[in-house]
Design a protein around this motif. Structure first.
Motif, PDB file in Angstrom:
ATOM      1  N   THR A  79      61.125  63.057  28.735  1.00 57.91           N
ATOM      2  CA  THR A  79      60.547  64.208  29.472  1.00 57.91           C
ATOM      3  C   THR A  79      61.456  64.465  30.660  1.00 57.91           C
ATOM      4  O   THR A  79      61.927  63.959  31.262  1.00 57.91           O
ATOM      5  N   VAL A  80      61.827  66.188  30.743  1.00 56.46           N
ATOM      6  CA  VAL A  80      62.697  66.485  31.562  1.00 56.46           C
ATOM      7  C   VAL A  80      61.881  67.440  32.400  1.00 56.46           C
ATOM      8  O   VAL A  80      61.018  68.373  31.676  1.00 56.46           O
ATOM      9  N   GLN A  81      62.086  67.795  33.517  1.00 53.87           N
ATOM     10  CA  GLN A  81      61.637  68.886  34.307  1.00 53.87           C
ATOM     11  C   GLN A  81      62.659  69.986  34.288  1.00 53.87           C
ATOM     12  O   GLN A  81      63.901  69.740  34.817  1.00 53.87           O
ATOM     13  N   LEU A  82      62.406  71.215  33.872  1.00 51.80           N
ATOM     14  CA  LEU A  82      63.372  72.195  33.855  1.00 51.80           C
ATOM     15  C   LEU A  82      62.938  73.302  35.050  1.00 51.80           C
ATOM     16  O   LEU A  82      61.706  73.493  35.341  1.00 51.80           O
ATOM     17  N   ASP A  83      64.005  74.271  35.504  1.00 50.45           N
ATOM     18  CA  ASP A  83      63.497  75.167  36.234  1.00 50.45           C
ATOM     19  C   ASP A  83      63.410  76.405  35.326  1.00 50.45           C
ATOM     20  O   ASP A  83      63.687  76.484  34.104  1.00 50.45           O
ATOM     21  N   GLU A  84      63.283  77.532  35.719  1.00 51.03           N
ATOM     22  CA  GLU A  84      62.982  78.821  35.062  1.00 51.03           C
ATOM     23  C   GLU A  84      64.352  79.374  34.344  1.00 51.03           C
ATOM     24  O   GLU A  84      64.280  79.867  33.533  1.00 51.03           O
ATOM     25  N   ALA A  85      65.377  78.723  34.779  1.00 50.35           N
ATOM     26  CA  ALA A  85      66.794  79.177  34.315  1.00 50.35           C
ATOM     27  C   ALA A  85      67.059  78.100  32.991  1.00 50.35           C
ATOM     28  O   ALA A  85      68.090  78.468  32.699  1.00 50.35           O
ATOM     29  N   GLY A  86      66.197  77.180  32.937  1.00 50.19           N
ATOM     30  CA  GLY A  86      66.740  76.110  31.778  1.00 50.19           C
ATOM     31  C   GLY A  86      67.466  75.052  32.380  1.00 50.19           C
ATOM     32  O   GLY A  86      68.187  74.568  31.436  1.00 50.19           O
ATOM     33  N   GLN A  95      54.690  74.573  35.141  1.00 45.87           N
ATOM     34  CA  GLN A  95      54.283  73.834  36.399  1.00 45.87           C
ATOM     35  C   GLN A  95      54.518  74.977  37.575  1.00 45.87           C
ATOM     36  O   GLN A  95      55.021  75.907  37.248  1.00 45.87           O
ATOM     37  N   PRO A  96      53.826  74.460  38.420  1.00 44.20           N
ATOM     38  CA  PRO A  96      53.921  75.661  39.926  1.00 44.20           C
ATOM     39  C   PRO A  96      55.594  76.083  40.141  1.00 44.20           C
ATOM     40  O   PRO A  96      56.173  75.254  39.644  1.00 44.20           O
ATOM     41  N   GLN A  97      55.784  77.072  40.621  1.00 38.39           N
ATOM     42  CA  GLN A  97      56.856  77.662  41.021  1.00 38.39           C
ATOM     43  C   GLN A  97      57.682  77.703  39.855  1.00 38.39           C
ATOM     44  O   GLN A  97      59.065  77.495  39.955  1.00 38.39           O
ATOM     45  N   GLY A  98      57.521  78.003  38.604  1.00 37.23           N
ATOM     46  CA  GLY A  98      58.698  78.317  37.704  1.00 37.23           C
ATOM     47  C   GLY A  98      59.197  77.124  37.118  1.00 37.23           C
ATOM     48  O   GLY A  98      60.297  77.044  36.409  1.00 37.23           O
TER      49      GLY A  98
END
Length: 85
Positions: free
Chosen positions: A58-65, A7-10
């Motif tokens: 379904t989960v949304q994760l950031d770049e750090a998991g 997704q956008p923004q990592g």
């Protein structure tokens, strides 16, 4: 089938079967459709109080998991490969 969509923004959207969830330790693990474990940390455990082990989520994760949120309606399954002739 893709289980991780960038997704956008990592940020990433991950769909799989919830195998482990520890709200006190703020950790969880999904098993992707490809059989791979996906480990994540919980930023806020509150959204995960409604899910159960063995459930497909379904989960949304950031770049750090780190899990940002649980997405209520998962994306549709993609068709598998066509049989070889």
């Amino acid at each position: 089938m893709r289980s991780v969509l960038e997704q956008p923004q990592g940020r990433y959207v991950v769909t799989g079967t919830l195998e482990m969830l520890d709200l006190d330790a703020r950790k969880g693990r999904l098993r992707s459709d490809l059989g791979r474990p996906i480990f994540f940390e919980l930023i806020d455990p509150a959204p995960f109080q409604k899910v159960t082990i063995g459930e497909r989520i379904t989960v949304q994760l950031d770049e750090a998991g780190r899990a940002i949120k649980v997405i209520e309606q998962p994306p549709p399954d993609l068709p598998g490969p066509l049989p070889q002739s």
